[in-house]
Design an enzyme around this catalytic site. Structure first.
Site, PDB file in Angstrom:
ATOM      1  N   GLN A  51       5.860   7.165   5.335  1.00  0.00           N
ATOM      2  CA  GLN A  51       6.338   5.925   4.720  1.00  0.00           C
ATOM      3  C   GLN A  51       7.861   5.797   4.827  1.00  0.00           C
ATOM      4  O   GLN A  51       8.411   4.733   4.555  1.00  0.00           O
ATOM      5  CB  GLN A  51       5.922   5.855   3.248  1.00  0.00           C
ATOM      6  N   LEU A  89       3.610   1.424  -1.906  1.00  0.00           N
ATOM      7  CA  LEU A  89       5.012   1.045  -1.699  1.00  0.00           C
ATOM      8  C   LEU A  89       5.217   0.413  -0.321  1.00  0.00           C
ATOM      9  O   LEU A  89       6.174  -0.333  -0.125  1.00  0.00           O
ATOM     10  CB  LEU A  89       5.924   2.270  -1.844  1.00  0.00           C
ATOM     11  N   HIS A 134      -2.423   8.561   3.793  1.00  0.00           N
ATOM     12  CA  HIS A 134      -1.245   8.139   4.563  1.00  0.00           C
ATOM     13  C   HIS A 134      -0.981   9.104   5.721  1.00  0.00           C
ATOM     14  O   HIS A 134      -0.685   8.689   6.840  1.00  0.00           O
ATOM     15  CB  HIS A 134       0.000   8.118   3.668  1.00  0.00           C
TER      16      HIS A 134
HETATM   17 NI    NI Z   1       0.770   4.144  -0.253  1.00  0.00          NI
END
Ligand code: NI
Length: 178
Positions: A51, A89, A134
């Site tokens: 991320q 996020l 993720h």
């Molecule tokens: Ni996430």
């Protein structure tokens, strides 16, 4: 320590399978520090390294008073089923109910490279599963039924079609104590 920009939906890094960490060294510890800081400034309960564009198997969690880094995490047991609303996020302002195992047993390395095992449920178990997803290039919307999933992805694309970049700068709260 440094805040890192977040990669939003559209970034190829979010769809990559992250590589295991060979050695937990100072560079990995620096990454973990930056990830904690970036997660805190973004008010998240978890953050995976891809991320912030780093495709290594590193994630941080801060849920229900449990705050830890997990390096090369894996689930050795899962049990039950629970449904709750999730967000991410990397996909701001999108929320949906996701069904996952209710309890998990996690094995991972900590930021010192020491193996640990954690048995947990609730939000912590959910966050652990969301972050491991993720690292495998999976997003929470992938768990939805095909109609809902397509609808939410299409809406995101439409709303973000004029964005010049998929990066989102993270700024520290002016009142932050750290
Ligand atoms: Ni996430």
């Amino acid at each position: 320590m440094a805040l890192r920009p977040l990669h939003l939906l559209g970034s190829p890094a979010l769809r990559e399978e992250s590589a295991p960490v060979d050695t937990v060294d100072d560079a990995v510890r620096q990454l973990v520090d930056d990830m904690f800081q970036t997660m805190d400034a973004s008010r998240g309960v978890g953050l995976a390294a891809n991320q912030i564009g780093i495709t290594q198997r590193v994630a941080v969690i801060d849920a229900e008073g449990q705050r830890f880094a997990m390096i090369n995490p894996r689930l050795v047991e899962v049990e039950g089923k629970a449904t709750a609303e999730e967000g991410c996020l990397s996909i701001p302002d999108v929320f949906a109910d996701v069904t996952r195992p209710e309890r998990v047993v996690l094995e991972a390395l900590d930021a010192e490279g020491r193996p640990f095992r954690l048995e947990t449920g609730g939000l912590t178990a959910r966050a652990i599963q969301h972050e491991i997803d993720h690292l495998d290039g999976i997003l929470f919307l992938d768990h939805l039924g095909p109609v809902k999933r397509k609808m939410l992805f299409s809406r995101w694309k439409k709303e973000h079609k004029d964005d010049a970049t998929w990066l989102k700068e993270v700024t520290a709260e002016p009142s932050a104590s750290d």
